[in-house]
Design an enzyme around this catalytic site. Structure first.
Site, PDB file in Angstrom:
ATOM      1  N   ASP A  84       3.378  -4.705   7.946  1.00 16.39           N
ATOM      2  CA  ASP A  84       2.156  -3.910   7.855  1.00 16.39           C
ATOM      3  C   ASP A  84       0.987  -4.892   7.962  1.00 16.39           C
ATOM      4  O   ASP A  84       0.679  -5.613   7.013  1.00 16.39           O
ATOM      5  CB  ASP A  84       2.144  -3.158   6.521  1.00 16.39           C
ATOM      6  N   GLN A 139      -4.227  -5.183   6.828  1.00 18.67           N
ATOM      7  CA  GLN A 139      -5.250  -6.063   6.242  1.00 18.67           C
ATOM      8  C   GLN A 139      -5.282  -7.433   6.905  1.00 18.67           C
ATOM      9  O   GLN A 139      -6.151  -8.241   6.602  1.00 18.67           O
ATOM     10  CB  GLN A 139      -4.993  -6.242   4.736  1.00 18.67           C
ATOM     11  N   LYS A 175     -10.060  -1.104  10.738  1.00 13.39           N
ATOM     12  CA  LYS A 175     -10.268  -2.246   9.835  1.00 13.39           C
ATOM     13  C   LYS A 175     -10.623  -3.504  10.618  1.00 13.39           C
ATOM     14  O   LYS A 175     -10.836  -4.560  10.036  1.00 13.39           O
ATOM     15  CB  LYS A 175      -9.016  -2.485   8.996  1.00 13.39           C
ATOM     16  N   HIS A 201       0.875  -1.174   0.000  1.00 19.37           N
ATOM     17  CA  HIS A 201       0.000   0.000   0.000  1.00 19.37           C
ATOM     18  C   HIS A 201       0.917   1.229   0.000  1.00 19.37           C
ATOM     19  O   HIS A 201       2.031   1.175   0.543  1.00 19.37           O
ATOM     20  CB  HIS A 201      -0.840  -0.042   1.286  1.00 19.37           C
ATOM     21  N   CYS A 221      -4.756   2.453  -3.650  1.00 18.33           N
ATOM     22  CA  CYS A 221      -3.511   2.971  -3.056  1.00 18.33           C
ATOM     23  C   CYS A 221      -2.371   1.966  -3.214  1.00 18.33           C
ATOM     24  O   CYS A 221      -1.535   1.809  -2.307  1.00 18.33           O
ATOM     25  CB  CYS A 221      -3.674   3.326  -1.571  1.00 18.33           C
TER      26      CYS A 221
HETATM   27  N1  7TS Z   1      -1.504  -0.738   4.721  1.00 14.90           N
HETATM   28  C1  7TS Z   1      -2.413  -1.505   4.121  1.00 14.90           C
HETATM   29  C2  7TS Z   1      -2.049  -2.897   3.691  1.00 14.90           C
HETATM   30  C3  7TS Z   1      -3.707  -1.009   3.909  1.00 14.90           C
HETATM   31  O1  7TS Z   1      -4.618  -1.778   3.323  1.00 14.90           O
HETATM   32  C4  7TS Z   1      -4.033   0.301   4.332  1.00 14.90           C
HETATM   33  C5  7TS Z   1      -5.377   0.922   4.059  1.00 14.90           C
HETATM   34  C6  7TS Z   1      -3.047   1.047   4.979  1.00 14.90           C
HETATM   35  C7  7TS Z   1      -1.795   0.496   5.155  1.00 14.90           C
HETATM   36  C8  7TS Z   1      -3.310   2.416   5.519  1.00 14.90           C
HETATM   37  O2  7TS Z   1      -4.142   2.333   6.608  1.00 14.90           O
HETATM   38  P1  7TS Z   1      -4.684   3.651   7.336  1.00 14.90           P
HETATM   39  O3  7TS Z   1      -5.680   3.139   8.311  1.00 14.90           O
HETATM   40  O4  7TS Z   1      -3.511   4.309   7.972  1.00 14.90           O
HETATM   41  O5  7TS Z   1      -5.285   4.495   6.252  1.00 14.90           O
HETATM   42  N2  7TS Z   1      -6.072   0.332   3.008  1.00 14.90           N
HETATM   43  C9  7TS Z   1      -7.192   0.801   2.415  1.00 14.90           C
HETATM   44  C10 7TS Z   1      -7.833   0.116   1.393  1.00 14.90           C
HETATM   45  O6  7TS Z   1      -7.473  -0.955   0.927  1.00 14.90           O
HETATM   46  N3  7TS Z   1      -8.912   0.811   1.011  1.00 14.90           N
HETATM   47  O7  7TS Z   1      -8.979   1.921   1.746  1.00 14.90           O
HETATM   48  C11 7TS Z   1      -7.914   1.925   2.629  1.00 14.90           C
END
Ligand code: 7TS
Length: 404
Positions: free
Chosen positions: A198, A201, A224, A121, A362
């Site tokens: 990370d 997910q 999430k 991501h 992303c």
């Molecule tokens: N890493 C992964 C693997 C992600 O899927 C996401 C967000 C992030 C980092 C960032 O997370 P945040 O909570 O700091 O924003 N992924 C997604 C997605 O797949 N659709 O919207 C956000």
């Protein structure tokens, strides 16, 4: 799975209609929905115990502090961290990655190497690029194959004594690939590199064991995994958290301050400057309890049936291609239909109440690899049903006929 209808009833949002149709929420990869216990806990916090933490001698402040620290312990137990102070509250995955990447600015020298993967991501790419620009270190990329798996031979070949940190996701948000992170961590350690996983997910689908993985850092977002937005976790091994400088200065993270010199507080406070998201931190513990009450074995087994069913049904649609066919996969299906832009499918099925994400998710390097502008992504949670998948398949069939 215990009664699915009973589980669905715990999520108030699932009973609403969108464009006059029952909501079918397949955008769990972006954020999960929240059970009533989580929503109620937010209200309870503001109605009953709202006060700033770690400050007052007064009772309310003590109550809020206790609840916050109890949540830290719950998360420690959940991820099997050795110490509660290795669990740092942040605002989310993005914040956590940036905190570590900033810390590494004090360690890296020009010519050192930072390894990320082709499946990341943007939030696990850009902070490392910024770090490399600042320090003169070099960013290297672990390549992927057509199935959306990281090529382990190439990974091994990239590792060397200049590699200082490897940053890789546990599960890819765009394709659903589950990476063999335990093996990858062991390989990185052989060359003395630290590893950041990370887990954004992964945490909705599995219970990470940071000691078993032996990762140096494990980061994720609360939103999430049935928790609130604006709160996340940065787990770091004690030795690393002691070695890295703090990322932000301010209140709460100091031992003593004078104009001549400031000394930092111990862990975890060194990395928790300012008033945190107190309600979020407390309620993340409630979300973790909730997920454990459903049970991750149950969640995984059920989501696998959804994934298999959706894959099988989607492949019946003429001209449909699924991106990401890794052997180890979480309940995410990314696809396109020949001659149709993903955005058009997303827009049409939204009119039927179906929420999917369209675009590059992303993860632009993955889209570049496949030479596509984006995909339609349906990401399933344990509160979704086979009937909802049937409904989506029917809606996609109709959209296809309209658009071709
Ligand atoms: N890493 C992964 C693997 C992600 O899927 C996401 C967000 C992030 C980092 C960032 O997370 P945040 O909570 O700091 O924003 N992924 C997604 C997605 O797949 N659709 O919207 C956000």
């Amino acid at each position: 799975m215990t009664d699915i209808q009973q589980i669905r009833a715990e999520f108030p949002i699932l009973s609403q209609t969108v464009h006059g149709k029952p909501l079918v929420y397949f955008d769990n990869g972006a954020t999960s929905q929240k059970p009533k216990v989580v929503i109620d806990a937010i209200q309870h916090y503001y109605e009953q115990i709202n006060a700033n933490i770690h400050r007052g001698v007064h009772t309310l402040s003590q109550k809020a502090t206790d609840a916050y620290e109890l949540s830290r312990q719950k998360i420690q137990n959940h991820i099997n961290a050795t110490h509660a102070y290795e669990v740092i509250f942040t605002s989310g995955t993005t914040h956590s990655v940036n905190a570590i990447a900033n810390g590494f600015a004090s360690i890296l020298k020009p010519g050192d190497e930072v390894l990320v993967s082709a499946l990341e991501h943007h939030s696990n790419i850009v902070p490392w690029q910024m770090l490399c620009e600042r320090t003169g270190a070099v960013l290297k990329v672990i390549p992927m194959n057509e199935q959306g798996e990281l090529i382990q031979e190439k990974y091994k070949a990239l590792l060397n004594d200049k590699t200082k940190i490897v940053a890789v996701n546990h599960i890819s948000n765009a394709l659903g690939t589950i990476n063999p992170v335990k093996e990858m961590i062991a390989l990185a350690h052989q060359v003395g590199a630290a590893v950041l996983i990370d887990g954004a997910q992964a945490v909705p689908h599995l219970k990470p064991d940071v000691q078993d993985l032996d990762c140096d850092f494990y980061v994720f977002s609360g939103h999430k995994m049935c928790g609130p937005t604006g709160v996340g976790i940065l787990y770091g091994k004690e030795c690393w958290l002691n070695r890295l400088p703090p990322y932000q200065g301010g209140g709460e993270m100091i031992a003593t301050v004078s104009f001549e010199k400031t000394t930092y507080a111990g862990l975890p406070h060194k990395f928790e400057a300012g008033t945190p998201n107190i309600a979020g931190g407390i309620v993340l513990g409630v979300a973790v309890d909730y997920l454990n009450s459903v049970g991750f074995d149950t969640i995984q087994a059920y989501e696998n049936t959804l994934l298999e069913y959706a894959t099988e049904q989607l492949l019946q649609i003429e001209g449909l291609k699924i991106y990401g066919t890794a052997r180890e996969k979480a309940s995410v299906v990314s696809f396109n239909i020949d001659g149709i832009h993903p955005y058009d499918i997303g827009t049409i099925i939204d009119k039927k109440g179906i929420a999917v994400r369209t675009g590059h998710h992303c993860a632009q390097p993955i889209m570049d690899f496949y030479q596509i502008p984006g995909t339609v992504r349906a990401s399933f949670a344990f509160y979704n049903t086979q009937q909802e998948i049937d409904y989506m398949i029917e809606a996609i069939q109709k959209a296809r006929l309209m658009l071709l």
